[in-house]
Design an enzyme around this catalytic site. Structure first.
Site, PDB file in Angstrom:
ATOM      1  N   ASP A 308       0.848  -1.174   0.000  1.00  0.00           N
ATOM      2  CA  ASP A 308       0.000   0.000   0.000  1.00  0.00           C
ATOM      3  C   ASP A 308       0.900   1.246   0.000  1.00  0.00           C
ATOM      4  O   ASP A 308       2.129   1.139   0.090  1.00  0.00           O
ATOM      5  CB  ASP A 308      -0.939  -0.025   1.218  1.00  0.00           C
ATOM      6  CG  ASP A 308      -2.240   0.722   0.961  1.00  0.00           C
ATOM      7  OD1 ASP A 308      -2.244   1.670   0.152  1.00  0.00           O
ATOM      8  OD2 ASP A 308      -3.271   0.357   1.571  1.00  0.00           O
ATOM      9  N   GLU A 514     -10.284   6.819   4.215  1.00  0.00           N
ATOM     10  CA  GLU A 514      -9.501   6.167   5.274  1.00  0.00           C
ATOM     11  C   GLU A 514      -8.916   7.164   6.274  1.00  0.00           C
ATOM     12  O   GLU A 514      -8.677   8.315   5.952  1.00  0.00           O
ATOM     13  CB  GLU A 514      -8.382   5.336   4.644  1.00  0.00           C
ATOM     14  CG  GLU A 514      -7.454   6.130   3.748  1.00  0.00           C
ATOM     15  CD  GLU A 514      -6.560   5.238   2.916  1.00  0.00           C
ATOM     16  OE1 GLU A 514      -5.877   4.381   3.485  1.00  0.00           O
ATOM     17  OE2 GLU A 514      -6.569   5.394   1.686  1.00  0.00           O
TER      18      GLU A 514
END
Length: 627
Positions: A308, A514
C-alpha cells in the site's frame, strides 16, 4: 564483369539485412513465444538496477523523464485526487500516461511501465466518469452479474483515459462500522464478499477454461488488471480503527477474511495489495507466512503482490523509524512491487545495498521481477504500450449511467414504511399538491458520492463532477403540476404553515475516506437530526439516509414515517427517485447489521449478543406502481 555487379550488390545487401534482422530478434518481444520463455529471456538480459526499477511504483508528479529512464521505473500511479489538471479530459489523461510511457520505452530494454489508479466505484478520480454506488450498497444487491457489468463498464472508462491497472476491488469483510473504510466493503458476511468477486472478470475478462490456477489474466485493450485488497483482515481491526490490529485466531482469519482471496485468485486476479493492518500484532507488510507462504504458496498466486501507499514505512512505529529494517522485512515477506510514491531513490539505494550485501537474496528479487513481467506480458503491454483515443467516448456514457442507476435502485433498503404495516407511505404518488424536500444531502452530489470521488476524501457540493442530485431527480420524476419546495434546514414553523402533502428529508454523513472516516459515535452530524425533528414532527415524512455504514437512527425512528438506507449512491440520484415514486419496487436486503447503539459494536450476524435494530438480511419490499 560489370553486368553482374548490380545483382551481386543486391544479393549482398539482402544478406546484410537478413543478418541485421536476425541480430535484433529478441525472444521477449515476440508475442508468438510462450509466456514463460518471454519472461525468462527478458530477465536474462536485465541488470540488477533494471530489476529493482521494475519493483518500484512512484507517483505521477515525480515521474519525470529523468526518473523513468535513469531508474527504469516499473510502475506509476495517481494517488487520490492526483490528476493532470482540474476537470481533465480523457484525452488529457491519455497524453499524460503516454508521455510517461514513452520514457520507459526509450530505455535499453524498452520495458513498459504499468500505470495504476484507484477505481473503487467507477473511475472515481476522473471528471465526468460514471460514479457507481460504493461497495456497501452493491453488497445489498446480492447480484454478482450486476457487479460484473459494473466491472466491465469501469474497465472501459479507465481504458478510455489510457490507464491499464486499477487498485480494485476491495474485498475486506468489514466487521465493525466504526471503520472509516467500511463503505468499501460489500458486507459483514464473507459469502456475499466472495460472490461479489465477480467484479474481477468484469474488470479483467473471463479467464480461459484451460487456465492454470493462480495465473493472472487480462483480456486485451478494453480490460484492466485488477487488484484484490487489502490482504488480509483489514475489516476486522479492534474498534474498527484504520490500520489497527486484527485480533482473531487462525480459524477466524481463514473463515471470515481469507475466502474472497481464494475466489479472486481462481478468477485470475492480476495483483494483490497488502493491508496496513496487523494480525495479532504482526504487520501484514512483514508477514512472510501469509504473503509468501499462504498467498503465493498455498493459494498458488502467480501475479504480483504490491504494497500500500508507503506501506513498508509503516512496518515500524513511528513510520520510517528504521527504514533499512522496513525494506528488508517488506521485500523478504514477499512484496514484489513497492509503492514508494515520492522518496523512491532512498528505497532503490537501500534495496540495492541489501542485495549486494546478501541481506536479501537475488532469488527474492528474481521472484518479484518475474511476477511483475508476467502481468505486463499477460496484459499485452509489450505489444500495445501506448493508449489511443478510440475509447474516449466511453467515459461517463449513457449506457454506464443507466447501469449505475439500476445499481442504485437495487442497493437501496427500505427499513420502515408507514407508522403501521397496513398503511404504507411508499411509493409516493407523483401527482400531489406540494412536496417539501429538505436536508443537507438532498442537493449535494459530493455527499451523495462520498469519499474517493475526484478527491481522496471526497468533497461537498455540486461542482466536483457531472451527475444528478436527489433533489433534481425528484423534480424530474413528479407530475408537472406537483410543486416541489426545497429548504435545506427548515424550522418547524415553516413546515407547519405550508401545508405540505409529504416531506422527503435527505440527511447523512459528510464525505470521508480512510483514517479521517473512523468514528466512535456513528451519529448523523447536525443539522441532520434537527431537520428530521423539525420536519417529521410536523408532516408525514420519508427520511433517506446517505451514509457509508449504518448510523445512529433509533432516537428518531418513532417520528419517521418511512426510512430508506441509500448508502453512497454515486452520481445517479435518479435511481433513488425511481423507488420513492414507484417506477420500480424496493428489493434490497441489508448486507450489514444495523445496530441500536454503538455500545453493541462489534455486532455481526451469528454473534451471541445479536440484538439489532434491523437484522442482517432485513428489507421491506414494494411493488412498482408507475403512477
Amino acid at each position: 564483369m560489370g553486368r553482374f555487379s548490380i545483382p551481386m550488390m543486391l544479393f549482398m545487401l539482402l544478406c546484410c539485412l537478413a543478418a541485421r534482422t536476425e541480430a535484433v530478434y529478441v525472444k521477449y518481444k515476440d508475442p508468438k513465444q510462450p509466456l514463460g520463455a518471454r519472461v525468462k529471456d527478458l530477465m536474462s538480459r536485465m541488470t540488477l538496477a533494471e530489476k529493482i526499477g521494475q519493483m518500484v511504483q512512484i507517483e505521477r508528479t515525480v515521474a519525470t523523464p529523468d526518473a523513468m529512464k535513469k531508474y527504469f521505473i516499473g510502475s506509476v500511479l495517481s494517488g487520490g485526487g492526483s490528476v493532470p489538471a482540474p476537470e481533465a479530459s480523457a484525452e488529457a489523461w491519455v497524453n499524460l500516461v503516454n508521455e510517461i510511457q514513452k520514457e520507459s520505452l526509450s530505455t535499453r530494454l524498452g520495458i513498459p511501465m504499468i500505470y495504476g489508479i484507484d477505481a473503487v466505484h467507477g473511475h472515481n478520480n476522473v471528471y465526468k466518469a460514471t460514479i457507481f454506488p460504493h461497495n456497501v450498497g452493491l453488497g445489498v444487491t446480492r447480484d454478482p452479474q450486476l457487479i460484473k457489468k459494473i466491472g466491465d463498464a469501469t474497465a472501459l472508462e479507465v481504458r478510455a483515459t489510457g490507464i491499464p491497472y486499477v487498485f480494485a476491488p476491495c474485498i475486506a469483510v468489514c466487521r465493525d462500522p466504526r471503520w472509516g473504510r467500511c463503505y468499501e466493503s460489500y458486507s459483514e458476511d464473507p459469502k456475499i464478499v466472495q460472490a461479489m468477486t465477480e467484479i474481477i472478470p468484469g474488470l479483467q475478462g473471463d479467464i480461459p477454461a484451460n487456465s492454470r490456477k493462480g495465473v493472472p489474466f487480462v483480456a486485451g485493450k478494453q480490460k484492466v488488471a485488477a487488484c484484490a485488497k487489502h490482504f488480509v483482515g483489514d475489516g476486522g481491526t479492534t474498534k474498527g480503527i484504520d490500520e489497527n490490529n486484527t485480533v482473531i485466531n487462525g480459524n477466524g482469519l481463514f473463515s471470515i477474511h481469507m475466502p474472497a482471496y481464494a475466489n479472486s485468485i481462481s478468477k485470475g486476479v492480476a495483483t494483490v495489495m497488502i493491508s496496513y493492518s496487523s494480525w495479532n500484532g504482526k504487520k501484514m507488510h512483514a508477514n512472510g507466512d501469509l504473503v509468501s507462504g499462504f498467498l503465493k504458496g498455498k493459494l498458488k498466486f502467480k501475479g504480483f503482490v504490491i504494497s500500500d501507499w508507503q506501506g513498508i514505512d509503516r512496518i515500524t512505529s513511528p513510520p520510517h523509524a528504521n527504514y533499512s529494517y522496513s525494506v528488508q522485512a517488506g521485500v523478504s515477506a514477499g512484496i514484489d512491487m513497492i509503492m514508494v510514491p515520492y522518496d523512491f531513490t532512498v528505497f532503490i539505494d537501500e534495496l540495492t545495498n541489501q542485495v549486494k550485501n546478501n541481506i536479501i537474496p537475488m532469488s527474492r528479487i528474481d521472484d518479484a521481477v518475474k511476477r511483475i513481467l508476467r502481468v505486463k506480458f499477460v496484459m499485452g503491454l509489450f505489444e500495445n504500450p501506448l493508449a489511443d483515443l478510440s475509447l474516449v467516448s466511453q467515459l461517463g456514457n449513457k449506457e454506464h449511467r443507466e447501469l449505475a442507476r439500476e445499481a442504485v435502485r437495487k442497493s437501496l433498503v427500505l427499513l420502515k414504511n408507514g407508522k403501521s404495516a397496513d398503511k404504507p407511505l411508499l411509493p409516493l404518488p407523483k401527482k400531489t399538491l406540494k412536496i417539501l424536500v429538505a436536508g443537507s444531502h438532498a442537493d449535494n452530489l459530493g455527499y451523495q458520492c462520498g469519499g474517493w470521488t475526484i478527491e481522496w476524501q471526497g468533497r461537498s457540493g455540486n461542482e466536483l463532477t457531472i451527475g444528478t442530485t436527489i433533489l433534481n431527480a425528484l423534480k424530474n420524476t413528479v407530475d408537472p403540476t406537483t410543486q416541489v419546495v426545497y429548504s435545506e434546514n427548515p424550522d418547524a414553523g415553516f413546515v407547519q404553515s405550508n401545508k405540505f402533502s409529504v416531506a422527503i428529508v435527505v440527511v447523512g454523513e459528510p464525505s470521508y475516506a480512510e483514517m479521517y472516516g473512523d468514528s466512535f459515535n456513528l451519529t448523523i452530524p447536525e443539522p441532520g437530526p434537527s431537520t428530521i425533528n423539525n420536519v417529521c414532527g410536523a408532516v408525514k415524512c420519508v427520511v433517506v439516509v446517505i451514509s457509508g455504514r449504518p448510523v445512529v437512527i433509533q432516537p428518531y425512528l418513532a417520528k419517521i414515517d418511512a426510512l430508506v438506507a441509500a448508502w453512497l449512491p454515486g452520481t445517479e440520484g435518479q435511481g433513488v427517485a425511481d423507488l420513492l415514486f414507484g417506477d420500480y419496487g424496493f428489493t434490497g436486503k441489508l448486507a450489514r447489521t444495523w445496530f441500536k447503539t454503538v455500545d453493541q459494536l462489534p455486532m455481526n450476524i451469528g454473534d451471541s449478543h445479536y440484538d439489532p435494530l434491523f437484522p442482517f438480511g432485513f428489507g421491506l419490499t414494494t411493488k412498482a406502481t408507475n403512477t
